[in-house]
Design a protein around this motif. Structure first.
Motif, PDB file in Angstrom:
ATOM      1  N   CYS A 165       0.837  -1.204   0.000  1.00 30.24           N
ATOM      2  CA  CYS A 165       0.000   0.000   0.000  1.00 30.24           C
ATOM      3  C   CYS A 165       0.872   1.255   0.000  1.00 30.24           C
ATOM      4  CB  CYS A 165      -0.921  -0.003   1.215  1.00 30.24           C
ATOM      5  SG  CYS A 165      -2.081  -1.383   1.241  1.00 30.24           S
ATOM      6  N   LEU A 166       0.910   1.924  -1.147  1.00 34.95           N
ATOM      7  CA  LEU A 166       1.682   3.155  -1.262  1.00 34.95           C
ATOM      8  C   LEU A 166       0.974   4.264  -0.492  1.00 34.95           C
ATOM      9  CD1 LEU A 166       2.497   2.948  -5.062  1.00 34.95           C
ATOM     10  CD2 LEU A 166       3.875   2.129  -3.147  1.00 34.95           C
ATOM     11  N   SER A 167       1.761   5.120   0.150  1.00 31.81           N
ATOM     12  CA  SER A 167       1.223   6.103   1.068  1.00 31.81           C
ATOM     13  C   SER A 167       1.670   7.516   0.745  1.00 31.81           C
ATOM     14  CB  SER A 167       1.689   5.751   2.491  1.00 31.81           C
ATOM     15  OG  SER A 167       1.308   6.738   3.415  1.00 31.81           O
ATOM     16  N   SER A 168       0.776   8.468   0.965  1.00 31.91           N
ATOM     17  CA  SER A 168       1.148   9.875   0.834  1.00 31.91           C
ATOM     18  C   SER A 168       2.138  10.258   1.930  1.00 31.91           C
ATOM     19  CB  SER A 168      -0.093  10.766   0.905  1.00 31.91           C
ATOM     20  OG  SER A 168      -0.767  10.568   2.135  1.00 31.91           O
ATOM     21  N   ALA A 169       2.249   9.445   2.976  1.00 35.11           N
ATOM     22  CA  ALA A 169       3.206   9.677   4.057  1.00 35.11           C
ATOM     23  C   ALA A 169       4.597   9.163   3.696  1.00 35.11           C
ATOM     24  CB  ALA A 169       2.716   9.014   5.347  1.00 35.11           C
ATOM     25  N   GLY A 170       4.744   8.614   2.494  1.00 34.69           N
ATOM     26  CA  GLY A 170       6.035   8.086   2.057  1.00 34.69           C
ATOM     27  C   GLY A 170       6.131   6.588   2.247  1.00 34.69           C
ATOM     28  N   MET A 171       7.228   6.035   1.772  1.00 33.65           N
ATOM     29  CA  MET A 171       7.412   4.585   1.836  1.00 33.65           C
ATOM     30  C   MET A 171       8.544   4.175   2.772  1.00 33.65           C
ATOM     31  SD  MET A 171       5.178   3.043   0.052  1.00 33.65           S
ATOM     32  CE  MET A 171       5.964   1.464   0.056  1.00 33.65           C
ATOM     33  N   ASN A 172       9.179   5.122   3.414  1.00 32.78           N
ATOM     34  CA  ASN A 172      10.311   4.803   4.264  1.00 32.78           C
ATOM     35  C   ASN A 172       9.839   4.433   5.668  1.00 32.78           C
ATOM     36  OD1 ASN A 172      12.891   4.401   5.091  1.00 32.78           O
ATOM     37  ND2 ASN A 172      13.399   6.557   5.328  1.00 32.78           N
ATOM     38  N   ALA A 209       8.898 -10.211   0.339  1.00 26.76           N
ATOM     39  CA  ALA A 209       8.021 -10.714  -0.730  1.00 26.76           C
ATOM     40  C   ALA A 209       8.712 -10.657  -2.085  1.00 26.76           C
ATOM     41  CB  ALA A 209       6.722  -9.919  -0.769  1.00 26.76           C
ATOM     42  N   LEU A 210       9.435  -9.575  -2.353  1.00 23.98           N
ATOM     43  CA  LEU A 210      10.140  -9.445  -3.628  1.00 23.98           C
ATOM     44  C   LEU A 210      11.219 -10.511  -3.751  1.00 23.98           C
ATOM     45  CD1 LEU A 210      10.640  -7.944  -6.281  1.00 23.98           C
ATOM     46  CD2 LEU A 210      12.161  -6.397  -5.017  1.00 23.98           C
ATOM     47  N   ALA A 211      11.966 -10.753  -2.685  1.00 30.89           N
ATOM     48  CA  ALA A 211      13.005 -11.783  -2.712  1.00 30.89           C
ATOM     49  C   ALA A 211      12.408 -13.158  -2.997  1.00 30.89           C
ATOM     50  CB  ALA A 211      13.773 -11.792  -1.389  1.00 30.89           C
ATOM     51  N   ARG A 212      11.281 -13.477  -2.348  1.00 30.12           N
ATOM     52  CA  ARG A 212      10.632 -14.772  -2.602  1.00 30.12           C
ATOM     53  C   ARG A 212      10.163 -14.870  -4.049  1.00 30.12           C
ATOM     54  NH1 ARG A 212       8.054 -13.478   2.062  1.00 30.12           N
ATOM     55  NH2 ARG A 212       6.052 -13.364   1.005  1.00 30.12           N
ATOM     56  N   GLN A 213       9.591 -13.788  -4.569  1.00 32.69           N
ATOM     57  CA  GLN A 213       9.105 -13.783  -5.951  1.00 32.69           C
ATOM     58  C   GLN A 213      10.264 -13.981  -6.921  1.00 32.69           C
ATOM     59  OE1 GLN A 213       6.419 -10.545  -6.959  1.00 32.69           O
ATOM     60  NE2 GLN A 213       7.061 -10.598  -9.088  1.00 32.69           N
ATOM     61  N   LEU A 214      11.355 -13.267  -6.720  1.00 35.24           N
ATOM     62  CA  LEU A 214      12.510 -13.375  -7.615  1.00 35.24           C
ATOM     63  C   LEU A 214      13.191 -14.730  -7.521  1.00 35.24           C
ATOM     64  CD1 LEU A 214      14.048  -9.807  -7.184  1.00 35.24           C
ATOM     65  CD2 LEU A 214      12.744 -10.693  -9.139  1.00 35.24           C
ATOM     66  N   ASN A 215      13.063 -15.398  -6.379  1.00 35.16           N
ATOM     67  CA  ASN A 215      13.650 -16.730  -6.200  1.00 35.16           C
ATOM     68  C   ASN A 215      12.705 -17.839  -6.641  1.00 35.16           C
ATOM     69  OD1 ASN A 215      16.182 -15.957  -5.213  1.00 35.16           O
ATOM     70  ND2 ASN A 215      15.332 -15.606  -3.175  1.00 35.16           N
ATOM     71  N   GLY A 216      11.562 -17.460  -7.221  1.00 34.02           N
ATOM     72  CA  GLY A 216      10.631 -18.445  -7.756  1.00 34.02           C
ATOM     73  C   GLY A 216       9.792 -19.156  -6.717  1.00 34.02           C
ATOM     74  N   ALA A 217       9.635 -18.575  -5.548  1.00 34.34           N
ATOM     75  CA  ALA A 217       8.886 -19.222  -4.473  1.00 34.34           C
ATOM     76  C   ALA A 217       7.378 -19.050  -4.608  1.00 34.34           C
ATOM     77  CB  ALA A 217       9.349 -18.687  -3.121  1.00 34.34           C
ATOM     78  N   GLY A 218       6.930 -18.360  -5.628  1.00 32.14           N
ATOM     79  CA  GLY A 218       5.499 -18.151  -5.816  1.00 32.14           C
ATOM     80  C   GLY A 218       5.022 -16.884  -5.145  1.00 32.14           C
ATOM     81  N   GLY A 219       3.795 -16.548  -5.400  1.00 34.23           N
ATOM     82  CA  GLY A 219       3.234 -15.311  -4.867  1.00 34.23           C
ATOM     83  C   GLY A 219       3.662 -14.128  -5.721  1.00 34.23           C
ATOM     84  N   ARG A 220       3.034 -13.011  -5.446  1.00 32.73           N
ATOM     85  CA  ARG A 220       3.325 -11.792  -6.204  1.00 32.73           C
ATOM     86  C   ARG A 220       3.323 -10.600  -5.282  1.00 32.73           C
ATOM     87  NH1 ARG A 220      -0.757 -11.222 -10.947  1.00 32.73           N
ATOM     88  NH2 ARG A 220       0.680  -9.602 -11.603  1.00 32.73           N
ATOM     89  N   LEU A 221       4.104  -9.607  -5.650  1.00 33.12           N
ATOM     90  CA  LEU A 221       4.090  -8.316  -4.979  1.00 33.12           C
ATOM     91  C   LEU A 221       3.213  -7.413  -5.831  1.00 33.12           C
ATOM     92  CD1 LEU A 221       7.041  -6.577  -3.320  1.00 33.12           C
ATOM     93  CD2 LEU A 221       5.407  -5.287  -4.642  1.00 33.12           C
ATOM     94  N   LEU A 222       2.127  -6.922  -5.242  1.00 28.28           N
ATOM     95  CA  LEU A 222       1.141  -6.135  -5.971  1.00 28.28           C
ATOM     96  C   LEU A 222       1.016  -4.742  -5.356  1.00 28.28           C
ATOM     97  CD1 LEU A 222      -1.428  -9.028  -6.098  1.00 28.28           C
ATOM     98  CD2 LEU A 222      -0.094  -8.192  -8.034  1.00 28.28           C
ATOM     99  N   PRO A 223       1.633  -3.735  -5.968  1.00 25.39           N
ATOM    100  CA  PRO A 223       1.539  -2.386  -5.425  1.00 25.39           C
ATOM    101  C   PRO A 223       0.161  -1.767  -5.657  1.00 25.39           C
ATOM    102  CG  PRO A 223       3.411  -2.611  -6.935  1.00 25.39           C
ATOM    103  CD  PRO A 223       2.545  -3.812  -7.100  1.00 25.39           C
ATOM    104  N   VAL A 224      -0.260  -1.006  -4.665  1.00 26.03           N
ATOM    105  CA  VAL A 224      -1.537  -0.299  -4.714  1.00 26.03           C
ATOM    106  C   VAL A 224      -1.288   1.122  -4.228  1.00 26.03           C
ATOM    107  CG1 VAL A 224      -3.841  -0.160  -3.685  1.00 26.03           C
ATOM    108  CG2 VAL A 224      -2.901  -2.373  -4.310  1.00 26.03           C
ATOM    109  N   ARG A 225      -1.675   2.088  -5.015  1.00 30.22           N
ATOM    110  CA  ARG A 225      -1.582   3.486  -4.571  1.00 30.22           C
ATOM    111  C   ARG A 225      -2.804   3.730  -3.685  1.00 30.22           C
ATOM    112  NH1 ARG A 225      -2.645   8.590  -7.403  1.00 30.22           N
ATOM    113  NH2 ARG A 225      -1.412  10.158  -6.337  1.00 30.22           N
ATOM    114  N   LEU A 226      -2.610   3.564  -2.370  1.00 31.75           N
ATOM    115  CA  LEU A 226      -3.715   3.609  -1.413  1.00 31.75           C
ATOM    116  C   LEU A 226      -4.083   5.045  -1.043  1.00 31.75           C
ATOM    117  CD1 LEU A 226      -5.590   1.821   0.355  1.00 31.75           C
ATOM    118  CD2 LEU A 226      -3.866   2.010   2.148  1.00 31.75           C
ATOM    119  N   THR A 227      -3.091   5.841  -0.652  1.00 31.83           N
ATOM    120  CA  THR A 227      -3.358   7.237  -0.298  1.00 31.83           C
ATOM    121  C   THR A 227      -2.445   8.202  -1.051  1.00 31.83           C
ATOM    122  OG1 THR A 227      -1.825   7.208   1.592  1.00 31.83           O
ATOM    123  CG2 THR A 227      -4.146   6.636   2.032  1.00 31.83           C
ATOM    124  N   GLY A 228      -1.572   7.679  -1.888  1.00 34.89           N
ATOM    125  CA  GLY A 228      -0.628   8.513  -2.643  1.00 34.89           C
ATOM    126  C   GLY A 228       0.721   7.840  -2.681  1.00 34.89           C
ATOM    127  N   GLY A 229       1.750   8.635  -2.946  1.00 32.10           N
ATOM    128  CA  GLY A 229       3.106   8.107  -2.918  1.00 32.10           C
ATOM    129  C   GLY A 229       3.549   7.479  -4.217  1.00 32.10           C
TER     130      GLY A 229
END
Length: 128
Positions: A60-67, A78-98
């Motif tokens: 969930c992307l935020s207007s408060a930033g991502m840090n 999640a990204l490491a698992r996806q890149l290593n072929g472990a299944g699942g996906r990282l799905l970004p959503v612009r929730l409040t901004g950012g």
């Protein structure tokens, strides 16, 4: 239906809960900290269980930033698992901004700020 872990900033908790409810009513199983971590629970242990049992991570992307330390650990895991072929996906959503972190800049996101209903529909389709 999909098992979904929601990663969000605490300042966006209300919006994250609304999105979690929308996904749940569409048949997805959603892990959300405020619903799945109880008094007396190990926060780290519960997050690890959630990430392990819910392979799709909605970032969930935020207007408060991502840090935010917790969020960073969650989406990087999640990204490491996806890149290593472990299944699942990282799905970004612009929730409040950012904006997406630079390493994720090539990933299309669902934009709930521009159009909540269309964004939820796009996310739901990606999870099916």
């Amino acid at each position: 239906m999909a098992d979904v872990f929601m990663s969000h900033r605490s300042v966006d908790g209300k919006e994250a809960q609304t999105l979690a409810l929308e996904l749940t009513t569409r048949g997805h199983r959603v892990w959300l900290d405020v619903l799945d971590i109880g008094v007396g629970d190990s926060i780290v242990g519960k997050i690890d269980e959630g990430l392990t049992s819910h392979p799709h991570l909605v970032l969930c992307l935020s207007s408060a930033g991502m840090n935010a330390p917790w969020m960073n650990r969650e989406w990087m895991s999640a990204l490491a698992r996806q890149l290593n072929g472990a299944g699942g996906r990282l799905l970004p959503v612009r929730l409040t901004g950012g904006d997406l972190p630079a390493i994720l800049a090539d990933i299309r996101y669902a934009d709930l700020v521009a159009d909540w209903n269309a964004g939820v529909e796009a996310l739901d389709s990606a999870l099916r």
